[in-house]
Structures are given as C-alpha cells and as structure tokens.
Design a protein around this motif. Structure first.
Motif, PDB file in Angstrom:
ATOM      1  N   PHE A 160      23.277  58.186  26.465  1.00 54.34           N
ATOM      2  CA  PHE A 160      23.961  57.538  27.582  1.00 54.34           C
ATOM      3  C   PHE A 160      25.142  56.704  27.076  1.00 54.34           C
ATOM      4  CE2 PHE A 160      19.962  57.271  30.521  1.00 54.34           C
ATOM      5  CZ  PHE A 160      19.972  58.648  30.635  1.00 54.34           C
ATOM      6  N   THR A 161      26.229  56.709  27.852  1.00 53.20           N
ATOM      7  CA  THR A 161      27.409  55.905  27.493  1.00 53.20           C
ATOM      8  C   THR A 161      27.854  54.984  28.624  1.00 53.20           C
ATOM      9  OG1 THR A 161      28.859  57.706  28.210  1.00 53.20           O
ATOM     10  CG2 THR A 161      28.326  57.590  25.853  1.00 53.20           C
ATOM     11  N   HIS A 162      27.251  55.136  29.816  1.00 53.09           N
ATOM     12  CA  HIS A 162      27.665  54.305  30.946  1.00 53.09           C
ATOM     13  C   HIS A 162      26.500  53.600  31.635  1.00 53.09           C
ATOM     14  CE1 HIS A 162      31.358  56.541  30.383  1.00 53.09           C
ATOM     15  NE2 HIS A 162      31.952  55.769  31.262  1.00 53.09           N
ATOM     16  N   GLY A 163      25.280  54.008  31.376  1.00 50.06           N
ATOM     17  CA  GLY A 163      24.126  53.383  32.003  1.00 50.06           C
ATOM     18  C   GLY A 163      23.525  54.258  33.085  1.00 50.06           C
ATOM     19  N   THR A 164      22.285  53.956  33.430  1.00 48.27           N
ATOM     20  CA  THR A 164      21.598  54.702  34.468  1.00 48.27           C
ATOM     21  C   THR A 164      22.139  54.340  35.849  1.00 48.27           C
ATOM     22  OG1 THR A 164      19.895  53.031  34.839  1.00 48.27           O
ATOM     23  CG2 THR A 164      19.490  54.647  33.079  1.00 48.27           C
ATOM     24  N   SER A 165      21.765  55.134  36.833  1.00 53.70           N
ATOM     25  CA  SER A 165      22.170  54.835  38.205  1.00 53.70           C
ATOM     26  C   SER A 165      21.675  53.466  38.636  1.00 53.70           C
ATOM     27  CB  SER A 165      21.624  55.908  39.158  1.00 53.70           C
ATOM     28  OG  SER A 165      22.242  57.153  38.928  1.00 53.70           O
ATOM     29  N   ASP A 166      20.425  53.145  38.311  1.00 52.10           N
ATOM     30  CA  ASP A 166      19.870  51.840  38.682  1.00 52.10           C
ATOM     31  C   ASP A 166      20.640  50.703  38.011  1.00 52.10           C
ATOM     32  OD1 ASP A 166      17.962  52.964  40.314  1.00 52.10           O
ATOM     33  OD2 ASP A 166      16.331  52.794  38.844  1.00 52.10           O
ATOM     34  N   GLN A 167      20.969  50.898  36.738  1.00 50.40           N
ATOM     35  CA  GLN A 167      21.702  49.855  36.018  1.00 50.40           C
ATOM     36  C   GLN A 167      23.096  49.658  36.593  1.00 50.40           C
ATOM     37  OE1 GLN A 167      21.291  51.541  32.066  1.00 50.40           O
ATOM     38  NE2 GLN A 167      19.871  49.929  31.449  1.00 50.40           N
ATOM     39  N   ARG A 168      23.803  50.739  36.859  1.00 46.09           N
ATOM     40  CA  ARG A 168      25.174  50.622  37.354  1.00 46.09           C
ATOM     41  C   ARG A 168      25.194  49.952  38.732  1.00 46.09           C
ATOM     42  NH1 ARG A 168      29.428  55.042  35.484  1.00 46.09           N
ATOM     43  NH2 ARG A 168      30.620  53.129  35.779  1.00 46.09           N
ATOM     44  N   GLU A 169      24.296  50.389  39.589  1.00 51.05           N
ATOM     45  CA  GLU A 169      24.208  49.778  40.910  1.00 51.05           C
ATOM     46  C   GLU A 169      23.793  48.310  40.802  1.00 51.05           C
ATOM     47  OE1 GLU A 169      21.994  50.584  45.222  1.00 51.05           O
ATOM     48  OE2 GLU A 169      21.297  51.602  43.411  1.00 51.05           O
ATOM     49  N   GLY A 170      22.821  48.036  39.942  1.00 51.68           N
ATOM     50  CA  GLY A 170      22.316  46.674  39.803  1.00 51.68           C
ATOM     51  C   GLY A 170      23.333  45.699  39.273  1.00 51.68           C
ATOM     52  N   TRP A 171      24.112  46.119  38.288  1.00 49.94           N
ATOM     53  CA  TRP A 171      25.100  45.212  37.718  1.00 49.94           C
ATOM     54  C   TRP A 171      26.294  45.008  38.648  1.00 49.94           C
ATOM     55  CZ3 TRP A 171      24.573  41.608  34.295  1.00 49.94           C
ATOM     56  CH2 TRP A 171      23.547  41.711  33.348  1.00 49.94           C
ATOM     57  N   PHE A 172      26.683  46.040  39.386  1.00 46.75           N
ATOM     58  CA  PHE A 172      27.728  45.833  40.391  1.00 46.75           C
ATOM     59  C   PHE A 172      27.251  44.814  41.417  1.00 46.75           C
ATOM     60  CE2 PHE A 172      29.904  46.535  44.372  1.00 46.75           C
ATOM     61  CZ  PHE A 172      31.231  46.683  43.995  1.00 46.75           C
ATOM     62  N   ALA A 173      26.014  44.962  41.872  1.00 50.68           N
ATOM     63  CA  ALA A 173      25.457  44.030  42.852  1.00 50.68           C
ATOM     64  C   ALA A 173      25.364  42.616  42.278  1.00 50.68           C
ATOM     65  CB  ALA A 173      24.075  44.514  43.301  1.00 50.68           C
ATOM     66  N   ALA A 174      25.029  42.498  40.984  1.00 51.04           N
ATOM     67  CA  ALA A 174      24.936  41.173  40.360  1.00 51.04           C
ATOM     68  C   ALA A 174      26.289  40.464  40.371  1.00 51.04           C
ATOM     69  CB  ALA A 174      24.414  41.307  38.929  1.00 51.04           C
ATOM     70  N   GLY A 175      27.348  41.214  40.075  1.00 54.04           N
ATOM     71  CA  GLY A 175      28.682  40.620  40.116  1.00 54.04           C
ATOM     72  C   GLY A 175      29.077  40.220  41.515  1.00 54.04           C
ATOM     73  N   TYR A 176      28.746  41.072  42.471  1.00 51.01           N
ATOM     74  CA  TYR A 176      29.095  40.783  43.869  1.00 51.01           C
ATOM     75  C   TYR A 176      28.322  39.583  44.395  1.00 51.01           C
ATOM     76  CZ  TYR A 176      29.694  41.361  48.881  1.00 51.01           C
ATOM     77  OH  TYR A 176      29.969  41.137  50.207  1.00 51.01           O
ATOM     78  N   ASP A 177      27.029  39.548  44.125  1.00 51.52           N
ATOM     79  CA  ASP A 177      26.196  38.466  44.651  1.00 51.52           C
ATOM     80  C   ASP A 177      26.575  37.109  44.067  1.00 51.52           C
ATOM     81  OD1 ASP A 177      24.809  40.302  46.170  1.00 51.52           O
ATOM     82  OD2 ASP A 177      23.148  40.503  44.750  1.00 51.52           O
ATOM     83  N   SER A 178      26.973  37.095  42.796  1.00 52.83           N
ATOM     84  CA  SER A 178      27.298  35.821  42.135  1.00 52.83           C
ATOM     85  C   SER A 178      28.754  35.421  42.310  1.00 52.83           C
ATOM     86  CB  SER A 178      26.983  35.908  40.643  1.00 52.83           C
ATOM     87  OG  SER A 178      27.873  36.816  39.996  1.00 52.83           O
ATOM     88  N   GLY A 179      29.650  36.423  42.304  1.00 54.60           N
ATOM     89  CA  GLY A 179      31.081  36.133  42.332  1.00 54.60           C
ATOM     90  C   GLY A 179      31.551  35.383  41.101  1.00 54.60           C
ATOM     91  N   ASP A 180      30.784  35.477  40.027  1.00 54.74           N
ATOM     92  CA  ASP A 180      31.029  34.661  38.831  1.00 54.74           C
ATOM     93  C   ASP A 180      30.967  35.558  37.593  1.00 54.74           C
ATOM     94  OD1 ASP A 180      31.053  32.815  36.750  1.00 54.74           O
ATOM     95  OD2 ASP A 180      29.578  31.485  37.680  1.00 54.74           O
ATOM     96  N   ILE A 181      32.016  35.515  36.773  1.00 49.63           N
ATOM     97  CA  ILE A 181      32.040  36.366  35.584  1.00 49.63           C
ATOM     98  C   ILE A 181      30.946  35.993  34.591  1.00 49.63           C
ATOM     99  CG2 ILE A 181      34.499  36.858  35.794  1.00 49.63           C
ATOM    100  CD1 ILE A 181      35.038  34.855  33.602  1.00 49.63           C
ATOM    101  N   ARG A 182      30.425  34.771  34.694  1.00 48.99           N
ATOM    102  CA  ARG A 182      29.354  34.353  33.781  1.00 48.99           C
ATOM    103  C   ARG A 182      28.054  35.105  34.063  1.00 48.99           C
ATOM    104  NH1 ARG A 182      30.313  28.004  34.786  1.00 48.99           N
ATOM    105  NH2 ARG A 182      30.537  28.918  36.872  1.00 48.99           N
ATOM    106  N   ALA A 183      27.966  35.733  35.207  1.00 48.87           N
ATOM    107  CA  ALA A 183      26.780  36.536  35.533  1.00 48.87           C
ATOM    108  C   ALA A 183      26.860  37.923  34.922  1.00 48.87           C
ATOM    109  CB  ALA A 183      26.627  36.645  37.047  1.00 48.87           C
ATOM    110  N   CYS A 184      27.953  38.208  34.204  1.00 49.98           N
ATOM    111  CA  CYS A 184      28.204  39.569  33.704  1.00 49.98           C
ATOM    112  C   CYS A 184      28.016  39.708  32.205  1.00 49.98           C
ATOM    113  CB  CYS A 184      29.624  39.996  34.091  1.00 49.98           C
ATOM    114  SG  CYS A 184      29.877  40.118  35.878  1.00 49.98           S
ATOM    115  N   ASP A 185      27.155  38.889  31.617  1.00 46.68           N
ATOM    116  CA  ASP A 185      26.925  38.994  30.173  1.00 46.68           C
ATOM    117  C   ASP A 185      25.880  40.067  29.911  1.00 46.68           C
ATOM    118  OD1 ASP A 185      26.716  38.742  27.489  1.00 46.68           O
ATOM    119  OD2 ASP A 185      26.158  36.616  27.472  1.00 46.68           O
ATOM    120  N   THR A 186      26.303  41.300  29.940  1.00 49.46           N
ATOM    121  CA  THR A 186      25.384  42.414  29.705  1.00 49.46           C
ATOM    122  C   THR A 186      24.949  42.493  28.254  1.00 49.46           C
ATOM    123  OG1 THR A 186      27.294  43.864  29.402  1.00 49.46           O
ATOM    124  CG2 THR A 186      26.286  43.806  31.598  1.00 49.46           C
TER     125      THR A 186
END
Length: 281
Positions: A249-275
């Motif tokens: 894998f080079t981009h992540g699973t469907s669950d991961q991609r959806e989950g991390w997009f939602a995490a950024g949207y829900d927080s609106g904060d780049i600090r929530a994006c420390d993958t």
C-alpha cells in the motif's frame, strides 16, 4: 459546491492547447530511468505509460482547443484552487506565523512533462516538489466519476485539495523529511511512510474543507468521503482482481483515507493531522 462569485486563481499554467509537448526518443538514460521509477514508487503513480512512450521516437506536440466540458472543468479547478490559497494563507499566518507560498497548478491534456518526470493522463494528478507545481489532466475528473465511482463536484474538489496539501507538506519540510527516511528504509517500511504521508494529505484536505464550509452544498461531504473511500489501496487492488497486499500500500486503506479526511474536517486544525504519531486502523 457553490463557487459562483469565487475568484479564479492566477497561479495556473494552462498547457492543454499544446498537448504538453513531450519530447520522446532515444529512450530514458540509466539515471533518468532510476529517477522516474523512484518518483513513481514514492508517489504511487503508475509510470508504465511514461516508460512505454519513452521507448518510442519522435515528439508529441498537438495544438488543440479544449471543448466546453474541459473548459468547465478548468473553470471549476481554478476556483477551487483559489479557495485553497485563501485557506492556507490564513492558516499559515494565524497558526504558524509565516507566509504561505501557493503552488502553481499545471493543467494539461493527455501528456506533459515535469522535473519529476513526464506524465500522461493515465498517471493521475500528482505534485512535484522539485518545481512546487501540481499537475492535473482535468479529464481525470471523468475517470474519478465514471471509472472509480467517486461522483460529484466536491469529489473533484477533494482531488485538487489533496494535491495542494502535498504542497503544504513541502512548505513545512515534511516531504523532505519523509524522503530522507525512505532512503534509509527497507521497501515495506518505505511504503508505510508513504501511506502516512498520503493520509496526512487527506487530513489536511479535510482541514481545508472545514474552512470552506460556507461554500458547501447538501451532500458535498458525502461526496468527498466517498471519493476517499473509492481510492483506498485495498479497494483499488480488489477492483484490479487482486487480493489486497498491505505491505504494498502507498496511500492507505479506504477506511483510513475516509477517516483521516473526516478527522481534518471535524477538527479544522492541522495539529489533528499528525499521521506520523498516530495511524488509525
């Protein structure tokens, strides 16, 4: 997405009328081949079409006029790009205390060249950190909808925002750090680092989406989340008739991609994006 009245970005290089003007012939030299393969490996882009083109001869330079659908896609893209400029300029100033230097977006038709290697429409959108430009064949929007099942204008907007997010990573020095870490890693570990990089870009895209909420229409978020799910590595491998191979894998699973997009949207904060500190299952 309501874009009427939104300005068009001027940070656009339109190569659609020239067809890109790739010079072919003589093949790719040894070092060039290594660089091209490394680029495809690092970004997850399929460089096979490029290698096939480079094995031939002559040059490709076709003058053409974009049709009405292509012009609508270009207009849409430049307006979405403008919203990313507004959002990241604000975030960089308020949260990071620094100036944001937006990327140039290169729109091309069928094929073009970049310092990261030549590209065809088959490679999909990509960001080249060498020149700080994002590359997009707007025909990809049709592929996204018709072939991958990611329908709706906000799915297309997500694609633009994701490539801009890679530029944000480049501005913050993250791309360089990951590249260095990959150089010292075995293949499986290197792939895992790339997954984290891509998921962070998904999360940063979600942050952008949260900042343009006033432009969203009913169903837009569902379109973006569906797009993230449709282009997960596990789904794409199954769609190709393969058993998913997580080590590749080079981009992540469907669950991961959806989950991390939602995490950024829900927080609106780049600090929530420390993958790199946390990787959701």
């Amino acid at each position: 997405m309501r874009l009427r009245g939104v300005r068009r970005s001027n940070n656009v290089e339109d190569r659609r009328r020239s067809g890109g003007g790739i010079v072919l012939g003589g093949g790719i030299g040894g070092l060039g081949l290594i660089a091209l393969l490394a680029f495809g490996y690092f970004t997850g882009i399929d460089v096979t079409p490029i290698l096939e083109q480079a094995s031939g001869g002559g040059s490709v330079s076709e003058s053409r006029e974009p049709n009405a659908e292509e012009e609508r896609a270009a207009d849409f893209t430049t307006r979405v790009l403008a919203t990313t400029e507004n959002v990241w300029t604000e975030i960089f100033a308020e949260d990071l205390g620094r100036e944001y230097r937006p990327p140039v977006l290169v729109m091309f038709s069928r094929q073009t060249s970049s310092p990261c290697g030549n590209a065809s429409g088959a490679t999909g959108p990509f960001y080249c950190p060498i020149d700080g430009k994002a590359y997009l064949d707007t025909d990809f929007f049709a592929t996204l909808s018709q072939e991958l099942g990611a329908t709706g204008d906000f799915a297309a907007a997500y694609v633009v925002a994701h490539e801009v997010a890679h530029h944000v990573q480049n501005e913050l020095g993250i791309l360089g750090q990951v590249a260095d870490a990959r150089d010292a890693a075995a293949q499986t570990e290197a792939n895992a680092l790339t997954v984290r990089l891509e998921l962070q870009a998904d999360c940063l895209s979600g942050v952008w989406a949260s900042r343009v909420e006033d432009l969203l229409e009913p169903g837009d978020m569902a379109e973006a989340l569906n797009a993230a799910r449709m282009i997960g590595d596990d789904r794409l491998q199954r769609r190709a008739g393969m058993v998913p191979q997580p080590h590749s894998f080079t981009h992540g699973t469907s669950d991961q991609r959806e989950g991390w997009f939602a995490a950024g949207y829900d927080s609106g904060d780049i600090r929530a994006c420390d993958t790199f500190a946390e990787l959701r299952p």
